[in-house]
Scaffold this motif. Sequence first.
Motif, PDB file in Angstrom:
ATOM      1  N   LEU A  54     -10.798 -31.942   0.908  1.00 21.83           N
ATOM      2  CA  LEU A  54     -10.695 -32.977  -0.115  1.00 21.83           C
ATOM      3  C   LEU A  54     -10.689 -34.302   0.638  1.00 21.83           C
ATOM      4  O   LEU A  54      -9.811 -34.555   1.456  1.00 21.83           O
ATOM      5  CB  LEU A  54      -9.403 -32.822  -0.922  1.00 21.83           C
ATOM      6  N   VAL A  55     -11.678 -35.126   0.392  1.00 20.47           N
ATOM      7  CA  VAL A  55     -11.800 -36.403   1.081  1.00 20.47           C
ATOM      8  C   VAL A  55     -11.277 -37.493   0.156  1.00 20.47           C
ATOM      9  O   VAL A  55     -11.704 -37.610  -0.990  1.00 20.47           O
ATOM     10  CB  VAL A  55     -13.262 -36.696   1.475  1.00 20.47           C
ATOM     11  N   ILE A  56     -10.334 -38.270   0.667  1.00 25.30           N
ATOM     12  CA  ILE A  56      -9.746 -39.366  -0.094  1.00 25.30           C
ATOM     13  C   ILE A  56     -10.090 -40.658   0.632  1.00 25.30           C
ATOM     14  O   ILE A  56      -9.742 -40.826   1.796  1.00 25.30           O
ATOM     15  CB  ILE A  56      -8.214 -39.214  -0.204  1.00 25.30           C
ATOM     16  N   LEU A  57     -10.784 -41.549  -0.040  1.00 29.28           N
ATOM     17  CA  LEU A  57     -11.120 -42.840   0.548  1.00 29.28           C
ATOM     18  C   LEU A  57     -10.038 -43.839   0.156  1.00 29.28           C
ATOM     19  O   LEU A  57      -9.849 -44.134  -1.019  1.00 29.28           O
ATOM     20  CB  LEU A  57     -12.496 -43.310   0.083  1.00 29.28           C
ATOM     21  N   GLN A  58      -9.349 -44.331   1.149  1.00 22.17           N
ATOM     22  CA  GLN A  58      -8.214 -45.222   0.958  1.00 22.17           C
ATOM     23  C   GLN A  58      -8.662 -46.618   0.572  1.00 22.17           C
ATOM     24  O   GLN A  58      -9.529 -47.183   1.208  1.00 22.17           O
ATOM     25  CB  GLN A  58      -7.399 -45.271   2.249  1.00 22.17           C
ATOM     26  N   GLY A  59      -8.062 -47.150  -0.473  1.00 15.50           N
ATOM     27  CA  GLY A  59      -8.291 -48.537  -0.846  1.00 15.50           C
ATOM     28  C   GLY A  59      -7.390 -49.453  -0.037  1.00 15.50           C
ATOM     29  O   GLY A  59      -6.600 -49.008   0.778  1.00 15.50           O
ATOM     30  N   GLY A  60      -7.485 -50.710  -0.266  1.00 16.64           N
ATOM     31  CA  GLY A  60      -6.726 -51.667   0.517  1.00 16.64           C
ATOM     32  C   GLY A  60      -5.399 -52.088  -0.084  1.00 16.64           C
ATOM     33  O   GLY A  60      -4.700 -52.918   0.479  1.00 16.64           O
ATOM     34  N   ASN A  61      -5.017 -51.511  -1.227  1.00 19.37           N
ATOM     35  CA  ASN A  61      -3.815 -51.976  -1.906  1.00 19.37           C
ATOM     36  C   ASN A  61      -2.544 -51.214  -1.552  1.00 19.37           C
ATOM     37  O   ASN A  61      -1.472 -51.566  -1.995  1.00 19.37           O
ATOM     38  CB  ASN A  61      -4.017 -51.930  -3.427  1.00 19.37           C
ATOM     39  N   CYS A  62      -2.668 -50.121  -0.816  1.00 21.91           N
ATOM     40  CA  CYS A  62      -1.476 -49.386  -0.380  1.00 21.91           C
ATOM     41  C   CYS A  62      -1.799 -48.642   0.906  1.00 21.91           C
ATOM     42  O   CYS A  62      -2.947 -48.553   1.311  1.00 21.91           O
ATOM     43  CB  CYS A  62      -0.979 -48.439  -1.467  1.00 21.91           C
ATOM     44  N   ILE A  63      -0.772 -48.099   1.535  1.00 22.50           N
ATOM     45  CA  ILE A  63      -0.957 -47.474   2.837  1.00 22.50           C
ATOM     46  C   ILE A  63      -1.344 -46.003   2.701  1.00 22.50           C
ATOM     47  O   ILE A  63      -1.032 -45.364   1.709  1.00 22.50           O
ATOM     48  CB  ILE A  63       0.305 -47.655   3.706  1.00 22.50           C
ATOM     49  N   PRO A  65      -0.384 -43.001   3.919  1.00 22.02           N
ATOM     50  CA  PRO A  65       0.567 -41.946   3.570  1.00 22.02           C
ATOM     51  C   PRO A  65       0.990 -41.983   2.103  1.00 22.02           C
ATOM     52  O   PRO A  65       1.240 -40.942   1.502  1.00 22.02           O
ATOM     53  CB  PRO A  65       1.758 -42.196   4.489  1.00 22.02           C
ATOM     54  N   MET A  66       1.067 -43.162   1.514  1.00 23.49           N
ATOM     55  CA  MET A  66       1.427 -43.261   0.101  1.00 23.49           C
ATOM     56  C   MET A  66       0.345 -42.586  -0.737  1.00 23.49           C
ATOM     57  O   MET A  66       0.636 -41.809  -1.645  1.00 23.49           O
ATOM     58  CB  MET A  66       1.591 -44.721  -0.318  1.00 23.49           C
ATOM     59  N   THR A  67      -0.914 -42.866  -0.432  1.00 21.98           N
ATOM     60  CA  THR A  67      -2.013 -42.246  -1.159  1.00 21.98           C
ATOM     61  C   THR A  67      -2.019 -40.736  -0.957  1.00 21.98           C
ATOM     62  O   THR A  67      -2.203 -39.976  -1.904  1.00 21.98           O
ATOM     63  CB  THR A  67      -3.362 -42.839  -0.711  1.00 21.98           C
ATOM     64  N   LEU A  68      -1.801 -40.273   0.271  1.00 22.77           N
ATOM     65  CA  LEU A  68      -1.755 -38.833   0.519  1.00 22.77           C
ATOM     66  C   LEU A  68      -0.632 -38.170  -0.264  1.00 22.77           C
ATOM     67  O   LEU A  68      -0.772 -37.039  -0.722  1.00 22.77           O
ATOM     68  CB  LEU A  68      -1.597 -38.551   2.014  1.00 22.77           C
ATOM     69  N   ALA A  69       0.485 -38.851  -0.450  1.00 26.34           N
ATOM     70  CA  ALA A  69       1.611 -38.295  -1.204  1.00 26.34           C
ATOM     71  C   ALA A  69       1.205 -37.990  -2.642  1.00 26.34           C
ATOM     72  O   ALA A  69       1.687 -37.028  -3.240  1.00 26.34           O
ATOM     73  CB  ALA A  69       2.795 -39.253  -1.174  1.00 26.34           C
ATOM     74  N   TRP A  70       0.299 -38.765  -3.195  1.00 23.98           N
ATOM     75  CA  TRP A  70      -0.158 -38.514  -4.563  1.00 23.98           C
ATOM     76  C   TRP A  70      -0.896 -37.181  -4.658  1.00 23.98           C
ATOM     77  O   TRP A  70      -0.912 -36.545  -5.696  1.00 23.98           O
ATOM     78  CB  TRP A  70      -1.089 -39.630  -5.028  1.00 23.98           C
ATOM     79  N   PHE A  71      -1.521 -36.782  -3.546  1.00 21.94           N
ATOM     80  CA  PHE A  71      -2.316 -35.555  -3.530  1.00 21.94           C
ATOM     81  C   PHE A  71      -1.558 -34.380  -2.881  1.00 21.94           C
ATOM     82  O   PHE A  71      -2.143 -33.341  -2.631  1.00 21.94           O
ATOM     83  CB  PHE A  71      -3.637 -35.812  -2.790  1.00 21.94           C
ATOM     84  N   ARG A  72      -0.288 -34.545  -2.648  1.00 17.20           N
ATOM     85  CA  ARG A  72       0.539 -33.511  -2.014  1.00 17.20           C
ATOM     86  C   ARG A  72       0.424 -32.155  -2.701  1.00 17.20           C
ATOM     87  O   ARG A  72       0.373 -31.128  -2.032  1.00 17.20           O
ATOM     88  CB  ARG A  72       1.998 -33.978  -1.955  1.00 17.20           C
ATOM     89  N   PRO A  73       0.358 -32.069  -4.025  1.00 16.59           N
ATOM     90  CA  PRO A  73       0.251 -30.768  -4.680  1.00 16.59           C
ATOM     91  C   PRO A  73      -1.007 -29.978  -4.289  1.00 16.59           C
ATOM     92  O   PRO A  73      -1.050 -28.773  -4.451  1.00 16.59           O
ATOM     93  CB  PRO A  73       0.222 -31.105  -6.180  1.00 16.59           C
ATOM     94  N   PHE A  74      -2.010 -30.645  -3.763  1.00 14.47           N
ATOM     95  CA  PHE A  74      -3.261 -29.972  -3.405  1.00 14.47           C
ATOM     96  C   PHE A  74      -3.281 -29.484  -1.960  1.00 14.47           C
ATOM     97  O   PHE A  74      -4.240 -28.841  -1.554  1.00 14.47           O
ATOM     98  CB  PHE A  74      -4.452 -30.895  -3.649  1.00 14.47           C
ATOM     99  N   VAL A  75      -2.247 -29.807  -1.184  1.00 13.14           N
ATOM    100  CA  VAL A  75      -2.209 -29.428   0.236  1.00 13.14           C
ATOM    101  C   VAL A  75      -1.777 -27.988   0.376  1.00 13.14           C
ATOM    102  O   VAL A  75      -0.882 -27.533  -0.251  1.00 13.14           O
ATOM    103  CB  VAL A  75      -1.273 -30.371   1.021  1.00 13.14           C
TER     104      VAL A  75
END
Length: 75
Positions: A54-63, A65-75
Amino acid sequence: MNTIYQSNQGKNILLNSYEHYLSLLQTETKRTYVPTRYGLTHVMETGSSELKPLVILQGGNCINPMTLAWFRPFV
């Protein structure tokens, strides 16, 4: 050297927040730097290598690890 930080204090606050959110993932995370034509790009990998990526492209408005935490259920 150009920097996005306006002060060392601001840089340290952001870096500490980054590590805090990374610890909330409660999973092993691999940090990699990939060379691109714009310079080195920071890439984070986590989860099982046996699953589909699962590829997540990080935006510039948050860091990251915060974005990865949103997808934690998929890990």
